[in-house]
Design a protein around this motif. Structure first.
Motif, short mmCIF file in Angstrom:
data_model
loop_
_atom_site.label_atom_id
_atom_site.label_comp_id
_atom_site.label_asym_id
_atom_site.label_seq_id
_atom_site.Cartn_x
_atom_site.Cartn_y
_atom_site.Cartn_z
N ALA A 15 0.83 -1.21 0.00
CA ALA A 15 0.00 0.00 0.00
C ALA A 15 0.86 1.26 0.00
O ALA A 15 0.56 2.23 -0.71
N TRP A 16 1.94 1.25 0.78
CA TRP A 16 2.84 2.42 0.81
C TRP A 16 3.45 2.67 -0.56
O TRP A 16 3.50 3.80 -1.03
N GLU A 17 3.91 1.59 -1.20
CA GLU A 17 4.56 1.77 -2.49
C GLU A 17 3.56 2.19 -3.57
O GLU A 17 3.86 3.04 -4.40
N LYS A 18 2.37 1.60 -3.52
CA LYS A 18 1.35 1.97 -4.50
C LYS A 18 0.96 3.44 -4.37
O LYS A 18 0.77 4.14 -5.38
N ALA A 19 0.88 3.92 -3.15
CA ALA A 19 0.51 5.32 -2.92
C ALA A 19 1.69 6.27 -3.08
O ALA A 19 1.51 7.49 -3.16
N GLY A 20 2.92 5.73 -3.13
CA GLY A 20 4.11 6.56 -3.28
C GLY A 20 4.35 7.50 -2.12
O GLY A 20 4.94 8.57 -2.29
N VAL A 21 3.93 7.10 -0.92
CA VAL A 21 4.02 8.01 0.22
C VAL A 21 5.46 8.29 0.66
O VAL A 21 5.72 9.26 1.35
N PHE A 22 6.40 7.43 0.23
CA PHE A 22 7.80 7.64 0.61
C PHE A 22 8.64 8.18 -0.54
O PHE A 22 9.87 8.24 -0.44
N HIS A 23 7.98 8.54 -1.64
CA HIS A 23 8.70 9.11 -2.76
C HIS A 23 8.93 10.59 -2.52
O HIS A 23 7.98 11.34 -2.25
N ALA A 24 10.17 11.02 -2.61
CA ALA A 24 10.49 12.43 -2.42
C ALA A 24 9.87 13.25 -3.55
O ALA A 24 9.82 12.82 -4.70
N GLU A 25 9.41 14.43 -3.20
CA GLU A 25 8.78 15.31 -4.19
C GLU A 25 9.85 16.13 -4.91
O GLU A 25 10.78 16.64 -4.29
N ASN A 26 9.69 16.26 -6.24
CA ASN A 26 10.67 17.01 -7.02
C ASN A 26 10.49 18.52 -6.87
O ASN A 26 11.46 19.27 -6.82
N ASN A 27 9.27 18.94 -6.84
CA ASN A 27 8.99 20.38 -6.72
C ASN A 27 8.11 20.58 -5.50
O ASN A 27 6.90 20.41 -5.55
N SER A 28 8.74 20.95 -4.40
CA SER A 28 8.01 21.05 -3.15
C SER A 28 8.34 22.35 -2.45
O SER A 28 9.47 22.86 -2.52
N THR A 29 7.34 22.88 -1.78
CA THR A 29 7.56 24.08 -0.97
C THR A 29 7.94 23.71 0.47
O THR A 29 8.24 24.59 1.28
N LYS A 30 7.93 22.41 0.77
CA LYS A 30 8.30 21.95 2.11
C LYS A 30 9.81 22.09 2.31
O LYS A 30 10.59 22.04 1.36
N PRO A 31 10.25 22.18 3.55
CA PRO A 31 11.70 22.10 3.80
C PRO A 31 12.18 20.70 3.45
O PRO A 31 11.47 19.73 3.65
N LYS A 32 13.39 20.61 2.93
CA LYS A 32 13.90 19.29 2.50
C LYS A 32 14.65 18.60 3.63
O LYS A 32 15.18 19.24 4.54
N TYR A 33 14.72 17.28 3.55
CA TYR A 33 15.57 16.51 4.45
C TYR A 33 16.11 15.30 3.71
O TYR A 33 15.34 14.46 3.22
N PHE A 34 17.44 15.22 3.61
CA PHE A 34 18.12 14.16 2.87
C PHE A 34 18.78 13.24 3.89
O PHE A 34 19.77 13.57 4.51
N ALA A 35 18.17 12.07 4.10
CA ALA A 35 18.71 11.05 5.01
C ALA A 35 19.37 9.96 4.16
O ALA A 35 18.81 9.54 3.14
N LEU A 36 20.54 9.50 4.60
CA LEU A 36 21.31 8.60 3.75
C LEU A 36 21.98 7.51 4.57
O LEU A 36 22.53 7.76 5.65
N VAL A 37 21.93 6.28 4.04
CA VAL A 37 22.72 5.17 4.58
C VAL A 37 23.67 4.70 3.48
O VAL A 37 23.41 4.90 2.30
N GLU A 38 24.78 4.09 3.89
CA GLU A 38 25.72 3.55 2.91
C GLU A 38 25.01 2.45 2.12
O GLU A 38 24.50 1.49 2.70
N PHE A 39 24.99 2.61 0.79
CA PHE A 39 24.27 1.61 0.01
C PHE A 39 25.02 0.28 0.04
O PHE A 39 26.23 0.23 0.09
N PRO A 40 24.28 -0.82 0.06
CA PRO A 40 24.89 -2.13 0.32
C PRO A 40 25.55 -2.73 -0.91
O PRO A 40 25.20 -2.43 -2.05
N TYR A 41 26.51 -3.60 -0.64
CA TYR A 41 27.08 -4.46 -1.68
C TYR A 41 26.25 -5.74 -1.69
O TYR A 41 26.23 -6.47 -0.70
N PRO A 42 25.54 -6.02 -2.78
CA PRO A 42 24.62 -7.17 -2.78
C PRO A 42 25.34 -8.50 -3.01
O PRO A 42 25.61 -8.88 -4.14
#
Length: 803
Positions: A15-42
């Motif tokens: 449901a979260w993915e279908k609604a895109g609730v965790f997709h960052a907005e490209n054009n937003s008037t909200k303050p931004k927040y960039f949270a990052l983890v080291e991407f994994p070696y698969p």
């Protein structure tokens, strides 16, 4: 009401993915927040329960920020080039691309099952040609600015992987990946001139929020020191130059040592009478790793150069020259002046070879290796420096050597240029061709990406060349400059290449005109919070800061530093307290935990297990307590009563919990935040009911930690027509975060005899009166003389009674 995690968790992930609730907005008037983890070696082994710890921690931050009204970018991707995949491909005769595709799918399935709120619409993969096109583009900019170059050099050679390693990839003399011994050999290598950024990398640490230990590791690795370069004339008629931080001790220099690889040995071979012994020693040194050679405690070995000596420039005395493997060409000038009276290693060497030991800083016993603190003493046996303090002597000798022309002041760095090539297949092709007429020529940018050729064999060659070197149809090309015959570079980039800039691509991952648009980077950069392992402090973190600073200098990124805040996490150990590994048989698969207990239980336990920044052993029995907490929370629906406010008797508890959880998340104290929620749940259960408003607030507080069960309760209770993850983080009233009453321990002569409840803002006089009025205390002090009354506000009273 029973909680069925198997039916609920997958439902909400979809449901979260279908609604895109965790997709960052490209054009937003909200303050931004960039949270990052080291991407994994698969890898093919998939995740173990240690991997989700940092993902969950930053997920809690990201979810809280969304609830606080931020436009959050919390992305994920795959650091998928490198030796482990290639080695697996060689062993199993499967193309590395197929191995990578399978491993990525496995990791993605596992991570999604944990309910991490990654923005999957921005997923990247370093092996995608549309990604490594821009890795190659950045390399070309480095090349054009003179920061990428090729030279013949002494390199670390892994005998197992059969490729060159950066110094940072050699751990205690062996390859950090395969554990094989590492030796030294001469090879032409692509290098990145990270040394040009040494000072900028140090200075930039003043502008970021990194833990002190991370800053210290970066500074220590860069190794800035202030000293002087000193020229020693030799009897061969040329000069040996040394770098020293202690030119004030020149009068105590009784011999010199040069690296076995020093080029002067070849220049002097006609003058040296013991070349056979020298050659034998050089061969032995080449078989040792830099770690072995630099080991302070090892037995000192060396060979004196018979036929050439050095001349100490301050007293004109001839002093012998030795070769020894503890001196490395990659440090300083590859030559040192030895002052055995004030250096443990020099003293041991001098003792072994019967060399003079001259004290030049007063205070030690050089015969017993009892050195004075030569950083603060007074100069002796030093001619015109006698009687000066060390600092005075340093200043005077630097002026003297510049006046006499045998030296000058110099700032030096231990940091060495980055070996940026691997003689393997599974990596980014280096977009350079070699033309006999034009030299090394960059590939035109409109010809990027330069794709990897298809090869039948990925086996590294015995001569140290890449398997790509055998692909003559791919290798042979034309020079972009003159049109004549040329050959492509067959070395590939190291795994660190793609990970040095990946965070930039997340800001605009589908851009085919640039690695990211100016507008996207202006909005998103810098990364607000970056979490990773302490083991990457002197590797990835340093390299990525270097690439970012270079891109900033050429106007491609808007900030001088990539990461505003950096934190690190401790490992989760096996139940036996050892690092998780298949060989130890203590690996816990998160799939098994999710299947039996649920993702929310795993998430809660990973955060509840202990201090986030420290290692902690896994405990299945302790994890069960987190599952019981979830079930008790879910069962609150059975005792929910109408009510659009917090009950008066629960106001302080709720406000204190909101404050505690809010602050603890920011300070990575997830374990105490969860404990506060557990405590509040106990109070609610003891009261026998919970209002709808109380349940609503509790659900939002729990959502970052256990989002699936929180989402299910939200939907069942129909608080509103949005999801729990789309609500607003609750506020607290500071005035209601204090208990109305406090319990004070009352001691008589240092022993606790009673406890009394008093108003939280009670005065000292009233507190003492309440204590003395207590029946037990009154009996203890009856008929005695009170000689002292001690009051610790809100905590303790101690009555000292005699008689």
């Amino acid at each position: 009401m029973k909680y069925d995690h198997k039916g609920i968790e997958k439902k909400w992930q979809d449901a979260w993915e279908k609604a895109g609730v965790f997709h960052a907005e490209n054009n937003s008037t909200k303050p931004k927040y960039f949270a990052l983890v080291e991407f994994p070696y698969p890898s093919g082994q998939g995740l173990h329960v240690g991997h989700p710890r940092p993902y969950t921690a930053l997920d809690i931050i990201a979810r809280k920020r969304r609830l606080q009204g931020y436009n959050v970018l919390y992305p994920i991707g795959w650091d998928a080039f490198g030796l482990p995949t290639e080695n697996y491909a060689i062993k199993n005769h499967i193309h590395p691309a197929q191995v990578t595709k399978k491993n990525v799918a496995r990791f993605k399935e596992q991570i999604k099952s944990l309910g991490i709120s990654f923005d999957w619409s921005r997923e990247i993969n370093t092996t995608d040609p549309e990604y490594y096109k821009w890795t190659q583009w950045i390399f070309l900019q480095l090349f054009k600015k003179g920061l990428a170059y090729k030279k013949e050099m002494n390199v670390n050679w892994c005998t197992g992987c059969k490729c060159v390693l950066a110094n940072e990839e050699v751990v205690e003399g062996v390859c950090e990946r395969c554990g094989s011994p590492v030796i030294h050999k001469e090879k032409s290598q692509w290098m990145l001139k990270i040394t040009d950024y040494a000072q900028k990398l140090i200075d930039g640490l003043d502008d970021v929020d990194y833990p002190d230990r991370v800053k210290a590791q970066q500074k220590n690795w860069i190794g800035r020191s202030e000293g002087a370069e000193v020229d020693f004339q030799t009897t061969a008629g040329d000069v040996l130059t040394v770098y020293t931080t202690r030119p004030d001790t020149l009068f105590g220099a009784t011999y010199m040592v040069i690296s076995p690889e020093h080029p002067n040995i070849e220049k002097w071979q006609d003058k040296l009478s013991n070349m056979d012994a020298i050659r034998d020693y050089q061969a032995k040194a080449a078989r040792k790793s830099e770690f072995e050679r630099a080991e302070v405690a090892k037995d000192k070995t060396g060979v004196r150069l018979e036929g050439v000596a050095a001349i100490n420039p301050v007293n004109g005395k001839e002093i012998p020259i030795f070769i020894s493997d503890y001196v490395l060409m990659t440090y300083g000038t590859g030559a040192i002046m030895a002052v055995p009276a004030h250096d443990t290693r020099d003293w041991a060497f001098a003792r072994k070879f019967g060399l003079p030991v001259i004290e030049v800083v007063k205070g030690g016993d050089v015969e017993k290796e009892a050195f004075t603190d030569c950083a603060t003493g007074v100069m002796v046996n030093s001619g015109f420096l006698n009687g000066l303090t060390v600092e005075e002597a340093k200043a005077k000798i630097k002026d003297y050597m510049e006046e006499k022309g045998f030296g000058h002041k110099k700032v030096n760095y231990k940091l060495r240029d980055w070996v940026f090539a691997r003689q393997r297949y599974w990596g980014e092709p280096i977009p350079i061709v070699h033309c006999d007429k034009c030299g090394y020529v960059p590939l035109p940018e409109d010809q990027l990406p330069l794709r990897l050729p298809e090869v039948e064999s990925y086996e590294p060659t015995d001569d140290g060349e890449s398997p790509i070197a055998k692909m003559t149809d791919w290798v042979n090309t034309t020079c972009p400059h003159c049109g004549g015959p040329a050959k492509r570079e067959t070395d590939t980039m190291p795994q660190w290449a793609g990970s040095s800039w990946y965070f930039l691509r997340y800001t605009d991952p589908h851009n085919d005109k640039a690695f990211a648009s100016k507008e996207a980077m202006d909005y998103w950069l810098p990364v607000d919070w970056y979490n990773g392992g302490m083991e990457h402090t002197t590797l990835h973190l340093l390299y990525s800061r270097f690439w970012h600073k270079f891109l900033y200098d050429i106007g491609e990124v808007p900030t001088p530093e990539p990461y505003a805040k950096r934190t690190s996490h401790g490992m989760i150990l096996g139940e036996n307290g050892e690092k998780m590994s298949k060989s130890r048989g203590n690996v816990v698969n998160p799939d098994d935990v999710v299947a039996e207990y649920g993702a929310d239980t795993l998430r809660l336990y990973e955060m509840f297990i202990g201090d986030f920044e420290k290692a902690a052993p896994w405990s299945t029995s302790s994890m069960k307590g987190c599952r019981r907490f979830i079930e008790r929370y879910f069962a609150l629906q059975d005792i929910t009563v109408p009510g659009d406010s917090i009950r008066t008797e629960m106001e302080i508890s709720f406000n204190k919990t909101i404050k505690k959880v809010s602050e603890d998340i920011e300070n990575l104290k997830f374990n105490t935040a969860i404990a506060a929620l557990m405590s509040l749940l106990n109070e609610i259960a003891a009261s026998g009911s919970i209002t709808r408003e109380e349940l609503r607030i509790f659900t939002i507080l729990l959502d970052p930690f256990a989002p699936h069960v929180a989402e299910e309760v939200w939907a069942v209770q129909q608080f509103n027509d949005q999801m729990a993850c789309q609500q607003a983080w609750p506020d607290f009233d500071e005035s209601k975060c204090k208990d109305a009453t406090v319990e004070i321990a009352v001691q008589v002569n240092g022993k606790v005899r009673a406890r009394v409840s008093v108003p939280a803002d009670v005065s000292k006089e009233d507190a003492l009166a309440a204590a003395k009025a207590n029946e037990k205390i009154a009996g203890e002090i009856s008929g005695k003389n009170l000689v002292k009354e001690i009051y610790v506000p809100g905590k303790l009273i101690n009555l000292v009674a005699k008689g």
